[in-house]
Design a protein around this motif. Structure first.
Motif, PDB file in Angstrom:
ATOM      1  N   ILE A   6       0.834  -1.207   0.000  1.00 48.10           N
ATOM      2  CA  ILE A   6       0.000   0.000   0.000  1.00 48.10           C
ATOM      3  C   ILE A   6       0.866   1.253   0.000  1.00 48.10           C
ATOM      4  O   ILE A   6       0.578   2.229  -0.697  1.00 48.10           O
ATOM      5  CB  ILE A   6      -0.954  -0.016   1.214  1.00 48.10           C
ATOM      6  N   TYR A   7       1.954   1.213   0.761  1.00 43.48           N
ATOM      7  CA  TYR A   7       2.818   2.403   0.849  1.00 43.48           C
ATOM      8  C   TYR A   7       3.421   2.752  -0.506  1.00 43.48           C
ATOM      9  O   TYR A   7       3.629   3.935  -0.808  1.00 43.48           O
ATOM     10  CB  TYR A   7       3.921   2.180   1.879  1.00 43.48           C
ATOM     11  N   GLN A   8       3.714   1.724  -1.332  1.00 44.60           N
ATOM     12  CA  GLN A   8       4.296   2.001  -2.653  1.00 44.60           C
ATOM     13  C   GLN A   8       3.367   2.839  -3.525  1.00 44.60           C
ATOM     14  O   GLN A   8       3.826   3.488  -4.473  1.00 44.60           O
ATOM     15  CB  GLN A   8       4.621   0.691  -3.391  1.00 44.60           C
ATOM     16  N   LEU A   9       2.078   2.846  -3.229  1.00 46.12           N
ATOM     17  CA  LEU A   9       1.094   3.537  -4.059  1.00 46.12           C
ATOM     18  C   LEU A   9       0.785   4.947  -3.563  1.00 46.12           C
ATOM     19  O   LEU A   9      -0.015   5.651  -4.186  1.00 46.12           O
ATOM     20  CB  LEU A   9      -0.207   2.723  -4.117  1.00 46.12           C
ATOM     21  N   THR A  10       1.392   5.359  -2.472  1.00 44.12           N
ATOM     22  CA  THR A  10       1.043   6.648  -1.855  1.00 44.12           C
ATOM     23  C   THR A  10       1.843   7.810  -2.454  1.00 44.12           C
ATOM     24  O   THR A  10       2.969   7.624  -2.937  1.00 44.12           O
ATOM     25  CB  THR A  10       1.292   6.607  -0.341  1.00 44.12           C
ATOM     26  N   PRO A  11       1.278   9.015  -2.403  1.00 45.60           N
ATOM     27  CA  PRO A  11       2.025  10.206  -2.865  1.00 45.60           C
ATOM     28  C   PRO A  11       3.308  10.445  -2.068  1.00 45.60           C
ATOM     29  O   PRO A  11       4.295  10.948  -2.618  1.00 45.60           O
ATOM     30  CB  PRO A  11       1.019  11.350  -2.654  1.00 45.60           C
ATOM     31  N   LEU A  12       3.306  10.098  -0.781  1.00 48.76           N
ATOM     32  CA  LEU A  12       4.505  10.282   0.036  1.00 48.76           C
ATOM     33  C   LEU A  12       5.648   9.439  -0.498  1.00 48.76           C
ATOM     34  O   LEU A  12       6.799   9.900  -0.578  1.00 48.76           O
ATOM     35  CB  LEU A  12       4.209   9.919   1.495  1.00 48.76           C
ATOM     36  N   LYS A  13       5.353   8.197  -0.856  1.00 48.34           N
ATOM     37  CA  LYS A  13       6.377   7.329  -1.429  1.00 48.34           C
ATOM     38  C   LYS A  13       6.946   7.945  -2.706  1.00 48.34           C
ATOM     39  O   LYS A  13       8.165   7.985  -2.915  1.00 48.34           O
ATOM     40  CB  LYS A  13       5.779   5.954  -1.720  1.00 48.34           C
ATOM     41  N   VAL A  43      15.757   0.135  -9.038  1.00 47.04           N
ATOM     42  CA  VAL A  43      14.419   0.590  -9.428  1.00 47.04           C
ATOM     43  C   VAL A  43      14.525   1.888 -10.242  1.00 47.04           C
ATOM     44  O   VAL A  43      15.115   2.858  -9.794  1.00 47.04           O
ATOM     45  CB  VAL A  43      13.514   0.796  -8.192  1.00 47.04           C
ATOM     46  N   PRO A  44      13.983   1.916 -11.502  1.00 44.80           N
ATOM     47  CA  PRO A  44      14.190   3.076 -12.358  1.00 44.80           C
ATOM     48  C   PRO A  44      13.259   4.244 -12.123  1.00 44.80           C
ATOM     49  O   PRO A  44      13.521   5.345 -12.586  1.00 44.80           O
ATOM     50  CB  PRO A  44      13.963   2.493 -13.763  1.00 44.80           C
ATOM     51  N   GLY A  45      12.155   4.065 -11.446  1.00 44.17           N
ATOM     52  CA  GLY A  45      11.261   5.195 -11.261  1.00 44.17           C
ATOM     53  C   GLY A  45       9.957   4.819 -10.600  1.00 44.17           C
ATOM     54  O   GLY A  45       9.730   3.660 -10.226  1.00 44.17           O
ATOM     55  N   PRO A  46       9.058   5.789 -10.446  1.00 42.05           N
ATOM     56  CA  PRO A  46       7.798   5.571  -9.724  1.00 42.05           C
ATOM     57  C   PRO A  46       6.926   4.482 -10.320  1.00 42.05           C
ATOM     58  O   PRO A  46       6.190   3.815  -9.595  1.00 42.05           O
ATOM     59  CB  PRO A  46       7.116   6.948  -9.815  1.00 42.05           C
ATOM     60  N   TRP A  47       6.977   4.294 -11.654  1.00 41.33           N
ATOM     61  CA  TRP A  47       6.085   3.305 -12.256  1.00 41.33           C
ATOM     62  C   TRP A  47       6.395   1.897 -11.763  1.00 41.33           C
ATOM     63  O   TRP A  47       5.481   1.098 -11.516  1.00 41.33           O
ATOM     64  CB  TRP A  47       6.196   3.364 -13.786  1.00 41.33           C
ATOM     65  N   LEU A  48       7.684   1.564 -11.602  1.00 40.74           N
ATOM     66  CA  LEU A  48       8.039   0.241 -11.111  1.00 40.74           C
ATOM     67  C   LEU A  48       7.689   0.104  -9.635  1.00 40.74           C
ATOM     68  O   LEU A  48       7.303  -0.974  -9.177  1.00 40.74           O
ATOM     69  CB  LEU A  48       9.530  -0.030 -11.338  1.00 40.74           C
ATOM     70  N   SER A  49       7.812   1.194  -8.895  1.00 42.47           N
ATOM     71  CA  SER A  49       7.402   1.179  -7.492  1.00 42.47           C
ATOM     72  C   SER A  49       5.911   0.878  -7.387  1.00 42.47           C
ATOM     73  O   SER A  49       5.476   0.124  -6.517  1.00 42.47           O
ATOM     74  CB  SER A  49       7.719   2.538  -6.844  1.00 42.47           C
ATOM     75  N   TRP A  50       5.120   1.462  -8.284  1.00 42.09           N
ATOM     76  CA  TRP A  50       3.686   1.209  -8.298  1.00 42.09           C
ATOM     77  C   TRP A  50       3.406  -0.259  -8.627  1.00 42.09           C
ATOM     78  O   TRP A  50       2.569  -0.901  -7.976  1.00 42.09           O
ATOM     79  CB  TRP A  50       3.009   2.115  -9.321  1.00 42.09           C
ATOM     80  N   CYS A  51       4.104  -0.789  -9.627  1.00 40.53           N
ATOM     81  CA  CYS A  51       3.932  -2.210  -9.989  1.00 40.53           C
ATOM     82  C   CYS A  51       4.314  -3.112  -8.823  1.00 40.53           C
ATOM     83  O   CYS A  51       3.635  -4.119  -8.545  1.00 40.53           O
ATOM     84  CB  CYS A  51       4.780  -2.549 -11.215  1.00 40.53           C
TER      85      CYS A  51
END
Length: 262
Positions: free
Chosen positions: A162-169, A239-247
């Motif tokens: 869940i944290y990976q999907l937050t704006p703070l992350k 990790v290259p960026g936010p998109w992979l964090s979201w995945c």
């Protein structure tokens, strides 16, 4: 000047390599001790003596020495895992310091910046040590310092997912992985040790904010499981960026749900 910059880069990389290599050597040494003591461990927990891991009855209370040595273990582990992620920022600071010195406006030594960055992760190590103490007190960890039930493991995975999907992350990730943008937002480098300490602490706090939930997953795969430690460290670095964090967040949530269902 270019020769001096190349020399500083080589010296900085060598220092980072020595620090990281020493930290990993210590962690692997402790992990090897756990493997040798890995049989017949029911009713026991693993305790660091500073140089090895030994078994002690699980019901025995933590001593101040055990707490301190566990804190050392976590601190060294964080140094080994997270210093490579800060390498680009460290190299940028070292280069800026050399250029500033040539212009007669010297910055504080790079060590001030690195020390403040690692202090942020040392603070996380203290929180992780307290968490380990609490989890063991509640019998939520097995002797190998991994979650002892699917529910506990699923809870950690769900929280991290869940944290990976937050704006703070996302905000922390951008500042942690984009050092030039981070410096630009702060208006460049200041002079003096106080400025270097503040810069290092801010960068460290952003990186802790970015990665604390992933580091908590050490309690899922085993705090002293070298393969699991290396996998988390590699992901944080690559990790290259936010998109992979979201995945990753979606995958962790699916993993957590599967553990609770199955």
């Amino acid at each position: 000047m270019e020769h001096l910059l190349c020399r500083d880069r080589a010296l900085t990389l060598a220092a980072i390599t020595i620090i990281v290599g020493s930290a990993w050597a210590y962690v692997l040494w402790l992990a090897a001790g756990m493997d040798m003591n890995g049989m017949g461990m029911d009713g026991f927990r693993m305790v660091s003596t500073g140089f090895a891991m030994v078994m002690t009855p699980v019901e025995a209370p933590w001593s101040a020495t055990e707490f301190a040595l566990t804190f050392v273990m976590w601190t060294v582990m964080m140094v080994g895992m997270m210093t490579p992620s800060a390498a680009p920022m460290i190299l940028i600071y070292a280069r800026a310091a050399r250029i500033a010195a040539a212009d007669g406006r010297p910055l504080a030594a790079t060590g001030w910046f690195v020390g403040a960055y690692l202090l942020a992760w040392t603070t996380f190590a203290l929180a992780a040590t307290i968490s380990q103490w609490a989890l063991q007190r509640l019998a939520f960890l097995d002797p190998m310092m991994a979650a002892s039930s699917a529910i506990v493991g699923a809870g950690a995975l769900l929280l991290a997912g869940i944290y990976q999907l937050t704006p703070l992350k996302r905000a922390c990730l951008i500042n942690c992985q984009s050092p030039l943008a981070f410096i630009a937002r702060r208006g460049g480098f200041g002079t003096g040790s106080a400025s270097a300490l503040k810069l290092g602490a801010e960068h460290g706090l952003y990186c802790v904010g970015c990665c604390w939930a992933l580091m908590a997953l050490l309690f899922v795969g085993g705090v002293m499981n070298p393969v699991w430690i290396a996998a988390l460290a590699a992901f944080v670095k690559l990790v290259p960026g936010p998109w992979l964090s979201w995945c990753l967040g979606v995958l962790l949530i699916v993993w957590a749900v599967s553990l609770m269902v199955l």
